[in-house]
Design an enzyme around this catalytic site. Structure first.
Site, short mmCIF file in Angstrom:
data_model
loop_
_atom_site.label_atom_id
_atom_site.label_comp_id
_atom_site.label_asym_id
_atom_site.label_seq_id
_atom_site.Cartn_x
_atom_site.Cartn_y
_atom_site.Cartn_z
N HIS A 24 0.77 -1.14 0.13
CA HIS A 24 -0.04 -0.12 0.02
C HIS A 24 0.87 1.37 0.01
O HIS A 24 0.67 2.13 0.84
CB HIS A 24 -1.18 -0.02 1.05
CG HIS A 24 -1.03 -0.85 2.35
ND1 HIS A 24 0.11 -0.04 3.20
CD2 HIS A 24 -1.28 -1.75 2.95
CE1 HIS A 24 -0.12 -1.00 4.08
NE2 HIS A 24 -0.88 -2.07 4.11
N HIS A 78 -1.62 -9.88 15.06
CA HIS A 78 -1.93 -8.60 14.43
C HIS A 78 -3.12 -8.76 13.42
O HIS A 78 -2.89 -9.87 12.65
CB HIS A 78 -0.68 -8.11 13.99
CG HIS A 78 -0.79 -6.82 13.12
ND1 HIS A 78 -1.80 -5.86 13.28
CD2 HIS A 78 0.05 -6.36 12.19
CE1 HIS A 78 -1.59 -4.92 12.48
NE2 HIS A 78 -0.32 -5.10 11.88
N GLU A 80 -3.72 -7.16 10.92
CA GLU A 80 -3.71 -6.94 9.46
C GLU A 80 -3.40 -7.99 8.52
O GLU A 80 -3.08 -9.07 8.93
CB GLU A 80 -2.38 -5.95 9.45
CG GLU A 80 -2.50 -5.41 7.95
CD GLU A 80 -1.48 -4.28 7.71
OE1 GLU A 80 -0.73 -3.74 8.59
OE2 GLU A 80 -1.55 -3.35 6.80
N ASP A 82 -1.94 -9.26 6.23
CA ASP A 82 -0.82 -9.93 5.72
C ASP A 82 -0.30 -10.86 6.85
O ASP A 82 0.51 -12.04 6.53
CB ASP A 82 0.50 -8.82 5.57
CG ASP A 82 0.66 -7.71 6.76
OD1 ASP A 82 -0.35 -7.52 7.45
OD2 ASP A 82 1.79 -7.37 6.89
N HIS A 145 1.55 -2.75 14.73
CA HIS A 145 1.49 -1.39 14.00
C HIS A 145 -0.18 -0.88 13.97
O HIS A 145 -0.44 0.11 13.50
CB HIS A 145 1.83 -1.89 12.64
CG HIS A 145 1.34 -1.09 11.27
ND1 HIS A 145 0.72 -1.75 10.30
CD2 HIS A 145 1.30 0.12 11.05
CE1 HIS A 145 0.61 -1.05 9.34
NE2 HIS A 145 0.71 0.06 9.65
N ASP A 164 5.34 -7.27 13.40
CA ASP A 164 5.78 -6.29 12.77
C ASP A 164 7.04 -5.63 13.21
O ASP A 164 7.99 -5.13 12.33
CB ASP A 164 4.82 -5.09 12.55
CG ASP A 164 3.60 -5.31 11.17
OD1 ASP A 164 3.95 -6.49 10.36
OD2 ASP A 164 2.66 -4.68 11.34
N TYR A 192 11.66 0.08 6.98
CA TYR A 192 10.37 -0.44 7.37
C TYR A 192 9.83 0.58 8.53
O TYR A 192 8.77 0.95 8.73
CB TYR A 192 10.75 -1.78 7.92
CG TYR A 192 9.51 -2.73 8.42
CD1 TYR A 192 8.70 -3.41 7.34
CD2 TYR A 192 8.76 -2.30 9.80
CE1 TYR A 192 7.41 -4.06 7.69
CE2 TYR A 192 7.70 -3.17 9.88
CZ TYR A 192 7.05 -3.85 9.02
OH TYR A 192 5.84 -4.46 9.29
N HIS A 223 8.15 -10.36 9.37
CA HIS A 223 8.42 -9.99 8.00
C HIS A 223 9.91 -10.11 7.89
O HIS A 223 10.61 -9.64 8.80
CB HIS A 223 8.05 -8.56 7.68
CG HIS A 223 6.69 -8.43 7.49
ND1 HIS A 223 5.73 -9.05 6.63
CD2 HIS A 223 5.77 -7.58 8.02
CE1 HIS A 223 4.60 -8.43 6.66
NE2 HIS A 223 4.58 -7.65 7.75
FE1 FEO Z 1 0.80 -4.29 10.00
FE2 FEO Z 1 2.75 -6.84 8.86
O1 FEO Z 1 1.23 -5.85 9.35
#
Ligand code: FEO
Length: 396
Positions: A24, A78, A80, A82, A145, A164, A192, A223
């Site tokens: 994004h 989390h 989100e 992903d 996040h 994250d 990041y 990640h």
């Molecule tokens: Fe805030 Fe890797 O998602």
């Protein structure tokens, strides 16, 4: 697809997204990964899942070690997608599993994304879960996040599952810091932090305090590459970034139509150079916003230039300033510059946005009509050098 053993009873079962180049709006030049971890104990536990298109890869890696239907817990660090996108799919294959998430924000977020009927269990700060030989301790890290974010610590293994925090968008076939080029990892960790977490520096500082109190052998990230040999390096970097420490460095950002504003940018660069200040020089036609944000994270000065275009600043410059303001850096020493043919509104508009982003304006707007002469460019260089000296003398 196979699981990768991390230590006895703990495996990486995530997915590497080699082709992803845009998260994004964040330009992910080196791809990313969605890291998930499987803990084999009396209770079998999956820490996070993966982005939905990678669900089969996740399942295959898990199935290379155990029968997925034996999973007891899925910890959702989390909401989100992903990290959580494959939760409904995993529950089809692990029908007895409970989904552990933070309360109340994780519960609220997962219900909004996947419906209220899944087997959620909310946990709060200090809650623990016994898996048999191992324990999981849950630590909320709101805004790292999203409001729901939490990290999970396993004291018996001295492992932090950090989601994250401390991660990077970096695709690699090797899991750990000592198996990859540390300079590349740190570049990506900085990018990041700048693009995802800069806005939440205060919360990052608080989370860091908690993390530093833990006895750690590994930080397993959500990640990119995880940490086991250079934990001190990444914690020190987060200390620096969350404190907003700036280096003697200037970032010059501009767009130009017929090179006049570009010539002014070069004259400004010369002014900083003469004062011994390192410069990052970014033509918005060439450089992605997320790369510029990375440089801004640790730079003291920012100079932003735009010619006047339809009585406004250039759209590229407006986009940059919107992105910059959104990251809430609130500490740069700044000024605006630009050329114009008539009207000349852009430079004032840029200065207004710099103020709105929390910058301290240290040099009055530099505006020039039409094409700058050599004498005018020399004057800009001199003015910028003097302004930098003035900032030093005032200890700004
Ligand atoms: Fe805030 Fe890797 O998602």
């Amino acid at each position: 697809m196979k699981a990768v053993k991390i230590c006895d009873g703990i495996y990486w079962v995530g997915a590497v997204d080699w082709s992803m180049r845009n998260f994004h709006g964040y330009h992910t030049d080196r791809g990313s990964s969605y890291n998930a971890y499987l803990i084999l104990d009396d209770k079998i536990t999956l820490i996070d899942t993966a982005k939905e298109p990678f669900k089969e890869e996740l399942l295959a890696r898990i199935a290379s070690v155990i029968d997925p239907s034996t999973i007891d817990y899925i910890v959702s660090s989390h909401v989100e997608p992903d990290h959580s996108g494959a939760i409904p799919f995993m529950l089809q294959h692990a029908p007895h599993a409970k989904v552990i998430t933070s309360a109340p924000n994780g519960l609220r977020g997962l219900k909004a994304h996947y419906g209220a009927d899944l087997p959620y269990v909310g946990v709060k700060a200090g809650d623990t879960l016994s898996l048999g030989k191992r324990t999981l301790q849950f630590v909320p890290t709101p805004m790292l996040h999203w409001p729901d974010s939490m990290v999970t610590y396993c004291p018996e293994e001295k492992i932090l599952f950090s989601n994250d925090a401390f991660g990077e968008h970096l695709a690699s076939s090797k899991l750990f810091d000592d198996e990859n080029d540390l300079s590349v990892i740190m570049d990506e960790a900085k990018k990041y932090y700048a693009n995802i977490l800069m806005l939440y520096g205060r919360q990052a500082k608080m989370a860091l305090k908690t993390v530093k109190s833990l006895d750690l052998d590994m930080i397993l990230t959500g990640h990119g590459v995880s940490w086991r040999s250079h934990i001190g390096t990444i914690l020190a970097a987060y200390d620096e970034w969350s404190a907003g420490e700036a280096k003697e460095r200037a970032v010059i950002v501009f767009d130009s139509m017929w090179h006049s504003t570009e010539k002014m940018a070069r004259a400004i660069e010369e002014g900083f150079r003469q004062r011994g200040i390192e410069v990052g020089f970014y033509d918005l036609k060439q450089e992605h916003l997320s790369n510029i944000a990375t440089d801004l994270l640790t730079s003291k000065y920012v100079a932003v230039g735009s010619p006047t275009f339809n009585n406004q600043m250039m759209p590229t410059v407006a986009a940059f300033l919107s992105y910059f303001k959104g990251l809430s850096p609130r500490r740069h020493l700044a000024f605006a510059f630009g050329s114009y043919g008539w009207g000349g509104q852009s430079v004032g508009l840029v200065e207004d946005e710099l103020k709105a982003a929390g910058c301290t304006i240290v040099l009055d707007k530099i505006r020039l009509m039409n094409v700058p002469t050599s004498a005018q460019l020399e004057e800009i260089t001199k003015t910028v050098a003097e302004a930098e000296l003035n900032c030093r003398q005032r200890q700004l």
